[in-house]
Design a protein around this motif. Structure first.
Motif, mmCIF file in Angstrom:
data_model
loop_
_atom_site.group_PDB
_atom_site.id
_atom_site.type_symbol
_atom_site.label_atom_id
_atom_site.label_comp_id
_atom_site.label_asym_id
_atom_site.label_seq_id
_atom_site.Cartn_x
_atom_site.Cartn_y
_atom_site.Cartn_z
ATOM 1 N N GLY A 1 0.809 -1.208 0.000
ATOM 2 C CA GLY A 1 0.000 0.000 0.000
ATOM 3 C C GLY A 1 0.838 1.252 0.000
ATOM 4 O O GLY A 1 2.019 1.230 -0.347
ATOM 5 N N LYS A 2 0.214 2.350 0.393
ATOM 6 C CA LYS A 2 0.862 3.654 0.415
ATOM 7 C C LYS A 2 0.959 4.140 1.858
ATOM 8 O O LYS A 2 -0.058 4.231 2.565
ATOM 9 C CB LYS A 2 0.061 4.675 -0.409
ATOM 10 N N ASP A 3 2.178 4.464 2.256
ATOM 11 C CA ASP A 3 2.408 4.954 3.611
ATOM 12 C C ASP A 3 2.747 6.441 3.570
ATOM 13 O O ASP A 3 3.113 6.987 2.526
ATOM 14 C CB ASP A 3 3.558 4.166 4.250
ATOM 15 N N CYS B 1 -1.910 5.766 6.249
ATOM 16 C CA CYS B 1 -1.260 4.590 5.665
ATOM 17 C C CYS B 1 -2.357 3.635 5.208
ATOM 18 O O CYS B 1 -3.267 3.311 5.980
ATOM 19 C CB CYS B 1 -0.346 3.908 6.677
ATOM 20 N N VAL B 2 -2.279 3.188 3.951
ATOM 21 C CA VAL B 2 -3.234 2.233 3.400
ATOM 22 C C VAL B 2 -2.485 0.964 3.001
ATOM 23 O O VAL B 2 -1.463 1.038 2.308
ATOM 24 C CB VAL B 2 -3.958 2.803 2.162
ATOM 25 N N LEU B 3 -2.984 -0.179 3.432
ATOM 26 C CA LEU B 3 -2.415 -1.467 3.045
ATOM 27 C C LEU B 3 -3.539 -2.386 2.585
ATOM 28 O O LEU B 3 -4.562 -2.513 3.266
ATOM 29 C CB LEU B 3 -1.665 -2.110 4.211
ATOM 30 N N LEU B 4 -3.331 -3.028 1.435
ATOM 31 C CA LEU B 4 -4.355 -3.889 0.849
ATOM 32 C C LEU B 4 -3.874 -5.333 0.799
ATOM 33 O O LEU B 4 -2.687 -5.610 0.650
ATOM 34 C CB LEU B 4 -4.692 -3.418 -0.569
ATOM 35 N N GLU B 5 -4.835 -6.256 0.902
ATOM 36 C CA GLU B 5 -4.537 -7.677 0.752
ATOM 37 C C GLU B 5 -5.682 -8.363 0.026
ATOM 38 O O GLU B 5 -6.794 -7.838 -0.036
ATOM 39 C CB GLU B 5 -4.308 -8.323 2.126
ATOM 40 N N GLY B 6 -5.406 -9.498 -0.547
ATOM 41 C CA GLY B 6 -6.427 -10.227 -1.298
ATOM 42 C C GLY B 6 -5.785 -11.164 -2.301
ATOM 43 O O GLY B 6 -4.741 -11.769 -2.034
ATOM 44 N N ASP B 7 -6.403 -11.249 -3.493
ATOM 45 C CA ASP B 7 -5.873 -12.126 -4.544
ATOM 46 C C ASP B 7 -4.787 -11.378 -5.315
ATOM 47 O O ASP B 7 -4.975 -10.949 -6.462
ATOM 48 C CB ASP B 7 -7.003 -12.552 -5.481
ATOM 49 N N VAL C 1 -3.172 -7.257 -11.062
ATOM 50 C CA VAL C 1 -3.913 -7.344 -9.796
ATOM 51 C C VAL C 1 -3.508 -6.246 -8.820
ATOM 52 O O VAL C 1 -4.019 -6.191 -7.692
ATOM 53 C CB VAL C 1 -3.699 -8.725 -9.136
ATOM 54 N N VAL C 2 -2.605 -5.363 -9.239
ATOM 55 C CA VAL C 2 -2.093 -4.325 -8.350
ATOM 56 C C VAL C 2 -2.896 -3.036 -8.506
ATOM 57 O O VAL C 2 -2.952 -2.459 -9.596
ATOM 58 C CB VAL C 2 -0.602 -4.041 -8.624
ATOM 59 N N THR D 1 -2.566 5.302 -6.859
ATOM 60 C CA THR D 1 -4.029 5.317 -6.901
ATOM 61 C C THR D 1 -4.593 5.396 -5.495
ATOM 62 O O THR D 1 -5.566 6.117 -5.232
ATOM 63 C CB THR D 1 -4.551 4.052 -7.606
ATOM 64 N N GLN D 2 -3.980 4.671 -4.578
ATOM 65 C CA GLN D 2 -4.424 4.698 -3.190
ATOM 66 C C GLN D 2 -4.247 6.102 -2.595
ATOM 67 O O GLN D 2 -5.100 6.589 -1.853
ATOM 68 C CB GLN D 2 -3.649 3.670 -2.379
ATOM 69 N N LYS D 3 -3.136 6.742 -2.923
ATOM 70 C CA LYS D 3 -2.890 8.105 -2.446
ATOM 71 C C LYS D 3 -3.928 9.078 -2.992
ATOM 72 O O LYS D 3 -4.520 9.869 -2.234
ATOM 73 C CB LYS D 3 -1.487 8.557 -2.856
ATOM 74 N N GLN D 4 -4.149 9.032 -4.312
ATOM 75 C CA GLN D 4 -5.107 9.953 -4.924
ATOM 76 C C GLN D 4 -6.519 9.702 -4.410
ATOM 77 O O GLN D 4 -7.298 10.645 -4.220
ATOM 78 C CB GLN D 4 -5.060 9.813 -6.457
ATOM 79 N N THR D 5 -6.852 8.438 -4.176
ATOM 80 C CA THR D 5 -8.159 8.104 -3.612
ATOM 81 C C THR D 5 -8.326 8.744 -2.238
ATOM 82 O O THR D 5 -9.395 9.281 -1.910
ATOM 83 C CB THR D 5 -8.314 6.576 -3.493
ATOM 84 N N THR D 6 -7.268 8.709 -1.449
ATOM 85 C CA THR D 6 -7.315 9.307 -0.110
ATOM 86 C C THR D 6 -7.601 10.798 -0.192
ATOM 87 O O THR D 6 -8.440 11.331 0.552
ATOM 88 C CB THR D 6 -5.983 9.065 0.626
#
Length: 303
Positions: free
Chosen positions: A10-12, A36-42, A54-55, A60-65
């Motif tokens: 993810g993005k820290d 800080c965002v961390l993702l898990e899954g497939d 799959v990434v 993207t996580q930063k801009q979403t925040t």
């Protein structure tokens, strides 16, 4: 052969500052946080087969925040963290869990000419408010742990430590009056929330809980004649559980900030120990570290 046992990314250190303007009242409110965002899954194939499809890019996580912060309130941080975590598990079918940590810094409104200033603030301590949110898909709910860190406190009397186990390795003398100082790290975990709307419906109570936990911590520290850090922190936990029915467990981690008396008798018999102690030497390390977790016995937490 090798196999992947753990994968999360993810993005820290997403630094975020928001100004809320109340035109009617003529005041502004500011909030500064680090996310800080961390993702898990497939996502295994991104590690094992160089399959980046799959990434969800960390950018993207930063801009979403940032976008979510623009479109939604970011206070209380528990709700904002849940909003972000819920977004990731619902938007991306292959993401099954999202972990969001929010660290909120302290900005206190200035008092100028005896009145709260409408748009000026000061950083009056290093204290932070920390929130950890874990959202899972499949109806597994949202877990939230909130806390206080870097709250530095000290009292110059009202603390003792005696009656402890002694053996051939013990040199520490007993004391019935000492300086007690610590940097509070405390956290409390809520009953699992079923959905994001359930978290949002609890919004006002998150701030109330933070205020109650902070007040209990400070009041107990200041007012109790402490027999030990262990007993004092346990009493803090008990009171928070009693005050907030929605909390499942409370944790404290309290390092001792030592202040040692200085023997000055070598200089003309100058008395500076025991009841005559006034000048102390602050110590950095080593230091005691006392921790505990206290949970409800019997009954469950209730939202």
């Amino acid at each position: 052969m090798a196999e992947l046992n753990y994968a999360r990314y993810g993005k820290d250190n997403i630094r975020l500052f928001k100004v809320d303007r109340d035109a009617k009242a003529g005041t502004q409110t500011v909030t500064e946080m680090v996310v800080c965002v961390l993702l898990e899954g497939d996502i295994e194939t991104s590690y094992t087969e160089a399959d980046n499809s799959v990434v969800v890019a960390t950018d993207t996580q930063k801009q979403t925040t940032y976008i979510m912060a623009k479109q939604n309130p970011i206070n209380p941080p528990e709700v904002f963290g849940a909003l972000l975590a819920d977004h990731f598990v619902k938007t991306y079918s292959h993401i099954h869990g999202a972990h969001v940590k929010v660290t909120q810094h302290r900005w206190t409104r200035m008092i100028v000419d005896g009145k709260p200033h409408p748009h000026s603030f000061l950083r009056d301590s290093d204290e932070i408010r920390v929130v950890n949110v874990h959202a899972q898909d499949g109806g597994k709910g949202i877990t939230i742990r909130s806390g206080i860190e870097k709250l530095l406190v000290l009292k110059s009397t009202g603390s003792a430590f005696y009656g402890f186990h002694r053996d051939v390795y013990t040199q520490l003398p007993e004391t019935w009056d000492r300086i007690l100082s610590t940097e509070v790290e405390s956290g409390w975990t809520y009953k699992t929330f079923g959905t994001l709307p359930e978290v949002q419906s609890y919004a006002e109570k998150f701030n109330d809980t933070w205020k109650a936990a902070r007040e209990i911590t400070l009041n107990t520290f200041a007012n109790e004649s402490s027999p030990s850090v262990q007993n004092t922190m346990y009493k803090m936990c008990e009171q928070i559980l009693a005050a907030v029915p929605a909390v499942e467990k409370v944790e404290y981690s309290l390092p001792n900030k030592h202040y040692f008396e200085i023997d000055l008798s070598w200089h003309k018999g100058l008395k500076n120990t025991g009841k005559d102690a006034e000048v102390y030497a602050p110590q950095s390390n080593p230091n005691g570290l006392i921790q505990c977790t206290v949970s409800r016995k019997g009954g469950k937490a209730k939202l």
